[in-house]
Scaffold this active site. Structure first.
Site, PDB file in Angstrom:
ATOM      1  N   TYR A   1      -8.697  -0.824  -2.900  1.00 29.61           N
ATOM      2  CA  TYR A   1      -7.403  -0.148  -3.078  1.00 29.61           C
ATOM      3  C   TYR A   1      -6.266  -1.155  -3.210  1.00 29.61           C
ATOM      4  O   TYR A   1      -5.289  -0.922  -3.911  1.00 29.61           O
ATOM      5  CB  TYR A   1      -7.156   0.797  -1.905  1.00 29.61           C
ATOM      6  CG  TYR A   1      -6.375   2.043  -2.248  1.00 29.61           C
ATOM      7  CD1 TYR A   1      -6.553   2.699  -3.455  1.00 29.61           C
ATOM      8  CD2 TYR A   1      -5.476   2.584  -1.344  1.00 29.61           C
ATOM      9  CE1 TYR A   1      -5.851   3.850  -3.757  1.00 29.61           C
ATOM     10  CE2 TYR A   1      -4.768   3.735  -1.628  1.00 29.61           C
ATOM     11  CZ  TYR A   1      -4.959   4.365  -2.835  1.00 29.61           C
ATOM     12  OH  TYR A   1      -4.261   5.508  -3.125  1.00 29.61           O
TER      13      TYR A   1
ATOM     14  N   LYS B   1       1.129   2.796  -0.924  1.00 31.05           N
ATOM     15  CA  LYS B   1       1.020   4.022  -0.133  1.00 31.05           C
ATOM     16  C   LYS B   1       1.651   3.840   1.245  1.00 31.05           C
ATOM     17  O   LYS B   1       2.237   4.778   1.801  1.00 31.05           O
ATOM     18  CB  LYS B   1      -0.444   4.444   0.003  1.00 31.05           C
ATOM     19  CG  LYS B   1      -1.034   5.061  -1.263  1.00 31.05           C
ATOM     20  CD  LYS B   1      -0.308   6.339  -1.648  1.00 31.05           C
ATOM     21  CE  LYS B   1      -0.975   7.018  -2.839  1.00 31.05           C
ATOM     22  NZ  LYS B   1      -0.228   8.220  -3.272  1.00 31.05           N
TER      23      LYS B   1
END
Length: 255
Positions: free
Chosen positions: A154, A161
């Protein structure tokens, strides 16, 4: 009385029938809401086609969250279809593949900046643009993937995020006096178009159903969409700055 009777909701990020945003829009309509969609550029044609597959075809307004002119015009464009908003759904995220898939150390600022603007700063941009329409208060709900951990592959999207989740808390602080709630839903891995664009996404979803006390279906966005619909409703009048996990319970388990 349906959950969202009489409410008007702006939903971003509807691209395919498999997207979480599509199911949010569908459920919102089934629960009595009027829904307006946003899209931009070449994606707008896809959104317009998918809008016809909703229970009631929804209008689509132009909105690129990185374009100041689009943001300034949002209230007027939505105003062609509704005189106010009661809810806004942020389902927007993007990071160049050069900063995901094991490229954390190699990530360069221009690409990281793109990820941060589109995936985090856009929540503030959207909230400010929609604020004039949220005259009677309302609910802003965003979608995240738990930023408490360093997930495999990620990389800088995970950092974005984390910024996104922090942005939601500051928005909750600053918009609370207007009666606007800001909450996030942290979903487990779902095989959406956006997820499939993450290099090595199968590594992130691997083993999730086995680790989830409630089990987990990576092809079912409906549980997440239901949580978003609930947060858009009046059933959470004193909840803001919160992250609701819809992940089968994995977030609460040890390794």
């Amino acid at each position: 009385m349906a959950l969202l009777d009489g409410k008007t909701v702006l939903v971003t990020g509807v691209l395919t029938e498999g997207s979480i945003a599509f199911h949010v829009a569908r459920l919102a309509q089934l629960e009595g809401a009027q829904v307006v969609l946003s899209s931009f550029g070449r994606q707008a044609r896809l959104t317009a086609a998918i809008a016809k597959r909703l229970p009631t075809e929804a209008p689509v307004v132009q909105l690129d969250v990185t374009d100041d002119d689009d943001l300034a015009a949002l209230a007027e464009r939505v105003g062609e279809h509704a005189d106010h908003l009661d809810g806004v759904v942020h389902s927007i995220g993007f990071a160049p593949q050069s900063v995901m898939g094991g490229n954390f150390l190699a990530g360069e600022w221009p690409d990281v900046a793109t990820a941060m603007q589109i995936s985090a700063f856009s929540l503030k941009s959207l909230a400010v643009a929609a604020r004039p329409l949220l005259r009677h208060g309302g609910s802003i709900v965003g979608l995240t993937f738990d930023a408490s951990f360093a997930w495999p592959v990620y990389d800088w999207m995970g950092v974005a995020k984390a910024a996104f989740e922090s942005t939601a808390r500051y928005l909750a602080r600053d918009l609370g006096p207007d009666g606007v709630r800001v909450n996030l839903v942290s979903a487990g891995p779902i095989r959406t178009t956006a997820a499939k664009s993450i290099p090595g996404f199968e590594v992130m979803e691997g083993g999730w159903p086995e680790r989830a006390p409630l089990g987990w279906d990576v092809s079912d966005p409906v549980p997440t969409a239901r949580a978003v619909a609930a947060l858009l409703s009046d059933w959470f009048p004193a909840t803001t700055g919160e992250i609701v996990h819809v992940d089968g319970g994995v977030h609460a388990m040890g390794q």
